[in-house]
Scaffold this active site. Sequence first.
Site, PDB file in Angstrom:
ATOM      1  CG  ASN A   1      -0.792  -0.253   2.476  1.00  0.00           C
ATOM      2  OD1 ASN A   1      -0.270  -1.294   2.826  1.00  0.00           O
ATOM      3  ND2 ASN A   1      -1.115   0.686   3.327  1.00  0.00           N
ATOM      4  CG  ASP A   2      -0.142   4.070   2.798  1.00  0.00           C
ATOM      5  OD1 ASP A   2      -1.019   3.379   2.293  1.00  0.00           O
ATOM      6  OD2 ASP A   2      -0.245   4.600   3.909  1.00  0.00           O
TER       7      ASP A   2
ATOM      8  CD1 TRP B   1       1.286   0.149   9.985  1.00  0.00           C
ATOM      9  CD2 TRP B   1      -0.222   1.467  10.964  1.00  0.00           C
ATOM     10  NE1 TRP B   1       0.269  -0.653  10.410  1.00  0.00           N
ATOM     11  CE2 TRP B   1      -0.679   0.122  11.019  1.00  0.00           C
ATOM     12  CE3 TRP B   1      -1.024   2.458  11.526  1.00  0.00           C
ATOM     13  CZ2 TRP B   1      -1.895  -0.234  11.609  1.00  0.00           C
ATOM     14  CZ3 TRP B   1      -2.237   2.112  12.113  1.00  0.00           C
ATOM     15  CH2 TRP B   1      -2.659   0.779  12.152  1.00  0.00           C
TER      16      TRP B   1
ATOM     17  CG  ASP C   1      -0.227   8.192   8.042  1.00  0.00           C
ATOM     18  OD1 ASP C   1       0.325   7.166   8.486  1.00  0.00           O
ATOM     19  OD2 ASP C   1      -1.402   8.199   7.618  1.00  0.00           O
TER      20      ASP C   1
ATOM     21  CD  GLU D   1      -5.870   6.600   6.654  1.00  0.00           C
ATOM     22  OE1 GLU D   1      -5.724   5.665   7.449  1.00  0.00           O
ATOM     23  OE2 GLU D   1      -6.180   6.419   5.471  1.00  0.00           O
TER      24      GLU D   1
HETATM   25  N1  DQQ Z   1      -1.818   3.159   5.621  1.00  0.00           N
HETATM   26  C1  DQQ Z   1      -0.908   3.031   6.702  1.00  0.00           C
HETATM   27  C2  DQQ Z   1      -1.278   4.125   7.658  1.00  0.00           C
HETATM   28  C3  DQQ Z   1      -1.964   5.096   6.797  1.00  0.00           C
HETATM   29  C4  DQQ Z   1      -2.734   4.228   5.879  1.00  0.00           C
HETATM   30  C5  DQQ Z   1      -1.030   1.642   7.281  1.00  0.00           C
HETATM   31  C6  DQQ Z   1      -3.192   4.912   4.636  1.00  0.00           C
HETATM   32  O1  DQQ Z   1      -0.149   4.672   8.299  1.00  0.00           O
HETATM   33  O2  DQQ Z   1      -2.773   5.976   7.539  1.00  0.00           O
HETATM   34  O3  DQQ Z   1      -0.746   0.656   6.334  1.00  0.00           O
HETATM   35  O4  DQQ Z   1      -3.432   4.007   3.616  1.00  0.00           O
END
Ligand code: DQQ
Length: 645
Positions: free
Chosen positions: A132-133, A192, A257, A311
């Site tokens: 993901n991110d 994260w 974040d 986020e």
């Molecule tokens: N993904 C992370 C978080 C964030 C979120 C966790 C956004 O830190 O807020 O995998 O996709």
Amino acid sequence: MDTTNNTSYAPLPGEDPSAAVPPPTHRRPFKGFAVIFPSVIFLLSLVTLVINQGPGSPPKTVPEQPDHHHQYRPASTSSETRSFSVPRGKLEGVSAKSYPHFSEDASYNWTNAMFSWQRTAFHFQPEKNWINDPNGPLFHKGWYHLFYQYNPDSAVWGNITWGHAVSTDMIHWLYLPLAMVPDRWFDANGVWTGSATLLPDGQIIMLYTGSTNESVQVQNLAYPANLSDPLLLDWVKYEGNPILTPPSGIGSTDFRDPTTAWIGPDGKWRITIGSKFNTTGISMVYTTNDFINYELHNGVLHEVPGTGMWECVDFYPVAINGSKGLDTSVNSGRIKHVLKASLDDTKLDHYAIGTYFIENETWVPDDPTIDVGIGLRYDYGRYYASKTFYDQNKDRRILLGWVNETDTETDDLKKHWASLHTIPRTVLFDSKTGTNLLQWPVEEIEDLRLNSTEFTDVLVEAGTIVPLDIGTATQLDISVDFKIESLDTEESVNGSSGCGDGAVDRSTFGPFGILVIADESLSELTPVYFRVTNSTDGDVTTYFCADESRSSKAPEVFKQVYGGKVPVLDGETYSARVLVDHSIVESYAQGGRMVISSRVYPTEAIYGAARLFLFNNATGVNVKATLKIWRLNSAFIHPFPLDQI
Ligand code: DQQ
């Protein structure tokens, strides 16, 4: 109406599958070519960039023994248990995969060949499993570093670690060993999202959110073990972590974040962190001298009622005029500041443009009616958790973003992978409109271009479809310009507004555009199109849209019509650039004023069966299209040959 070259109205499939497809008006033969994969020589040339030097010492700003002002107090944990009816990750206070169905109902009978085709050729994806991110992007000693939220064990979200890859051009990537894993109490439930800050003396500060052993969201500090290593292979988590815990009044799972830091004239660094207060999205500011001790600013950088948890906040300056990006700390001259939040409630990335007042740590939008979360978006398709960084190598600001799957988790588990990142985009302020950003694929993607085919002034009459004879159309860079000619007709079908009900929804001035990832019989297709509306008071509004509704015969795939308004200024044609890469289509309108990322999972329009067409479903205009279409090579995305250095 002159129909010499085209048939009369040929409805798009979904209306009348028997519609005939006419030959093109102007087309050139496609010239064959050999797909050339990057050679070992390329790899070796990358490897020569790596000069490992001896171990360095930790940053001076990070003492062995912390001066720990922020005592961690465990917060109460949720008594809820995970169930598949609740989106994955949601219970842990984090955004989830948006389409988390585990249901076997109505699942398409996918073959391995179909699944293999869905994997992209020049977008960044891990070798397998979940991503993901984007996290902590930076340029260091000749390498672009990308870290990313990654599950090393499965194709669904969980056990979040930091994956790591490097590149010299942000197109070809080499995977490196995991940078950080959830191995400490302060990140036991996940390493994260976080951001990098490059200090003037060369140190690299990485701030990231840890989900603790009790699922409290805290901020942690990490730094490279050896700054002289171009690959930044080893990361040290500061022993005094966490360096920030949720402040009073903020929920223990609403604090995450941290951004890249920027420095003020007082010599203090600032970061901002997203949260919420009731249903108001907020971004808090902390100041610090040493990245260990922080002071919470009284009052927020910005807040927008009703937008929920923010986020992955991003905050950076853009030049009002000019083609260069700015370092995050620039706060003088003719600049504006962009504030972006990823809205947990809607899974959309919203930005707004405004002014930063460092004296009281506030940011004010230029236009409160298009404030953060209620106005502009980076991408009107499938896109989330983006992050920019200043690329000091080429004086530009680069935007990275995550695009998830819109098939089912069941299918992701069968494929053994899920999600990808967009092509990195340069970001500039749009000095012509003065109201939006311009995003554009990094210039390095043009090195993937193979042969091109050009079409000039192709007439696409109202109600027709025109094939573009370019052969297989699965890896493309398409540049298209449309001019419209009003028909001398009494007919006026104003139709619905906006993108309408997809590309079959006819109106006087659209839709017209291209059909990507379409099979010859048009049983599957994804229209990318313009739709122009002319209000009674003479206002002309243009919408740019992508319609996934007939992109796949698989019933379980989530399909949507995406789009929104795009400014088209006097004298401009309707222009688009579309990057097609198997299951992702990234579409840019009007030089990047608007972008739409779509995911498509065709069952027929795959491999050699994927084709490209022009279409015009307007009732009141003919259009003329001029295109240049490049076939794109595959990027080289493989493990770094660490054993060879
Ligand atoms: N993904 C992370 C978080 C964030 C979120 C966790 C956004 O830190 O807020 O995998 O996709």
